[in-house]
Design a protein around this motif. Structure first.
Motif, PDB file in Angstrom:
ATOM      1  N   UNK A   1      -8.298  -0.267  17.015  1.00  0.00           N
ATOM      2  CA  UNK A   1      -9.452  -0.307  16.532  1.00  0.00           C
ATOM      3  C   UNK A   1      -9.734  -0.443  14.833  1.00  0.00           C
ATOM      4  N   UNK A   2     -10.471  -1.124  14.764  1.00  0.00           N
ATOM      5  CA  UNK A   2     -10.751  -1.474  13.188  1.00  0.00           C
ATOM      6  C   UNK A   2     -12.294  -1.383  12.976  1.00  0.00           C
ATOM      7  N   UNK A   3     -12.947  -1.164  11.496  1.00  0.00           N
ATOM      8  CA  UNK A   3     -13.978  -1.145  11.340  1.00  0.00           C
ATOM      9  C   UNK A   3     -14.088  -1.881  10.027  1.00  0.00           C
ATOM     10  N   UNK A   4     -15.205  -2.875  10.333  1.00  0.00           N
ATOM     11  CA  UNK A   4     -15.323  -3.968   9.143  1.00  0.00           C
ATOM     12  C   UNK A   4     -16.678  -3.757   8.547  1.00  0.00           C
ATOM     13  N   UNK A   5     -16.988  -4.054   7.352  1.00  0.00           N
ATOM     14  CA  UNK A   5     -18.248  -4.240   6.995  1.00  0.00           C
ATOM     15  C   UNK A   5     -18.638  -5.775   6.839  1.00  0.00           C
ATOM     16  N   UNK A   6     -19.303  -6.112   7.460  1.00  0.00           N
ATOM     17  CA  UNK A   6     -19.814  -7.475   7.484  1.00  0.00           C
ATOM     18  C   UNK A   6     -21.204  -7.644   7.406  1.00  0.00           C
ATOM     19  N   UNK A   7     -21.588  -8.253   6.407  1.00  0.00           N
ATOM     20  CA  UNK A   7     -23.077  -8.651   6.229  1.00  0.00           C
ATOM     21  C   UNK A   7     -23.951  -7.282   5.756  1.00  0.00           C
ATOM     22  N   UNK A   8     -23.165  -6.420   5.122  1.00  0.00           N
ATOM     23  CA  UNK A   8     -23.701  -5.354   5.180  1.00  0.00           C
ATOM     24  C   UNK A   8     -23.807  -4.228   6.084  1.00  0.00           C
TER      25      UNK A   8
ATOM     26  N   UNK B   1      -5.917 -11.758   7.792  1.00  0.00           N
ATOM     27  CA  UNK B   1      -5.833 -10.918   8.842  1.00  0.00           C
ATOM     28  C   UNK B   1      -7.061 -10.059   8.793  1.00  0.00           C
ATOM     29  N   UNK B   2      -7.655  -9.947   9.916  1.00  0.00           N
ATOM     30  CA  UNK B   2      -8.892  -8.790  10.103  1.00  0.00           C
ATOM     31  C   UNK B   2      -8.351  -7.689   9.494  1.00  0.00           C
ATOM     32  N   UNK B   3      -7.290  -6.870   9.768  1.00  0.00           N
ATOM     33  CA  UNK B   3      -6.851  -5.656   9.767  1.00  0.00           C
ATOM     34  C   UNK B   3      -6.728  -5.316   7.989  1.00  0.00           C
ATOM     35  N   UNK B   4      -6.456  -6.618   7.371  1.00  0.00           N
ATOM     36  CA  UNK B   4      -6.331  -6.300   5.881  1.00  0.00           C
ATOM     37  C   UNK B   4      -7.642  -6.224   5.132  1.00  0.00           C
ATOM     38  N   UNK B   5      -8.553  -6.376   5.975  1.00  0.00           N
ATOM     39  CA  UNK B   5     -10.180  -6.366   5.249  1.00  0.00           C
ATOM     40  C   UNK B   5     -11.161  -5.337   5.688  1.00  0.00           C
ATOM     41  N   UNK B   6     -10.450  -4.063   6.181  1.00  0.00           N
ATOM     42  CA  UNK B   6     -11.309  -3.087   6.871  1.00  0.00           C
ATOM     43  C   UNK B   6     -12.035  -2.271   5.482  1.00  0.00           C
ATOM     44  N   UNK B   7     -11.515  -2.069   4.423  1.00  0.00           N
ATOM     45  CA  UNK B   7     -11.989  -1.665   3.186  1.00  0.00           C
ATOM     46  C   UNK B   7     -13.166  -2.450   2.264  1.00  0.00           C
ATOM     47  N   UNK B   8     -13.390  -3.922   2.639  1.00  0.00           N
ATOM     48  CA  UNK B   8     -14.013  -4.793   1.725  1.00  0.00           C
ATOM     49  C   UNK B   8     -15.285  -5.159   2.250  1.00  0.00           C
ATOM     50  N   UNK B   9     -16.068  -5.647   1.486  1.00  0.00           N
ATOM     51  CA  UNK B   9     -17.319  -6.361   1.918  1.00  0.00           C
ATOM     52  C   UNK B   9     -17.184  -7.873   2.212  1.00  0.00           C
TER      53      UNK B   9
END
Length: 152
Positions: free
Chosen positions: A3-10, A63-71
């Motif tokens: 499970x990951x959490x991404x910040x996409x389009x705010x 990789x999606x998992x590398x972008x979890x702390x990014x906008x």
């Protein structure tokens, strides 16, 4: 699966993915954001370009998992920025497949380089490929937005 959490389009979104899933795959197949296009899938064409932390990035190489702390901003999140209107006004597209990637790259360019020269514009646009049209209309669209920024 993880499970990951991404910040996409705010917005924060949670999704399950494999550690090897690219951001492009997650955006399109897990989250239904299909604006970023699969083209070459090896970073050459730029059809999958998104903006991560203000910089254009090729989501097929990320990789999606590398972008979890990014906008992360996708074409769906731009919402009528000037470069979109300039593309229409200057007919800077033909089939449209590459257009979202070009718009993302051009939007990042005008945000990052408001005083961009012709050489800088050319260098930035080299990261995207269009097989249908010349790049002159795209350059005109970028220059139009840059001139709007200078006037304001």
């Amino acid at each position: 699966m993880m499970q990951i959490e991404l910040t996409i389009n705010g917005e924060k979104v949670k999704t399950a993915c494999e550690p090897s899933d690219t951001l492009l795959y997650v955006l399109r197949n897990k989250l239904g954001l299909t604006g970023a296009k699969p083209g070459c899938l090896n970073g050459d064409c730029g059809a999958c370009t998104v903006i991560i932390q203000g910089k254009p990035m090729k989501s097929c190489l990320t990789l999606a998992i590398e972008e979890t702390q990014k906008e992360i901003t996708t074409i769906e999140g731009l919402g009528g920025v000037p470069i979109q209107g300039a593309f229409v006004e200057h007919f800077a597209f033909q089939c449209g497949y590459c257009t979202p990637g070009f718009i993302m790259n051009a939007h990042a360019l005008v945000q990052d380089q408001p005083e961009a020269t012709d050489q800088i514009i050319t260098e930035w646009l080299e990261s995207n490929i269009c097989r249908c049209t010349g790049y002159q209309e795209i350059k005109k669209a970028v220059k139009d937005v840059l001139s709007q920024i200078k006037r304001s």
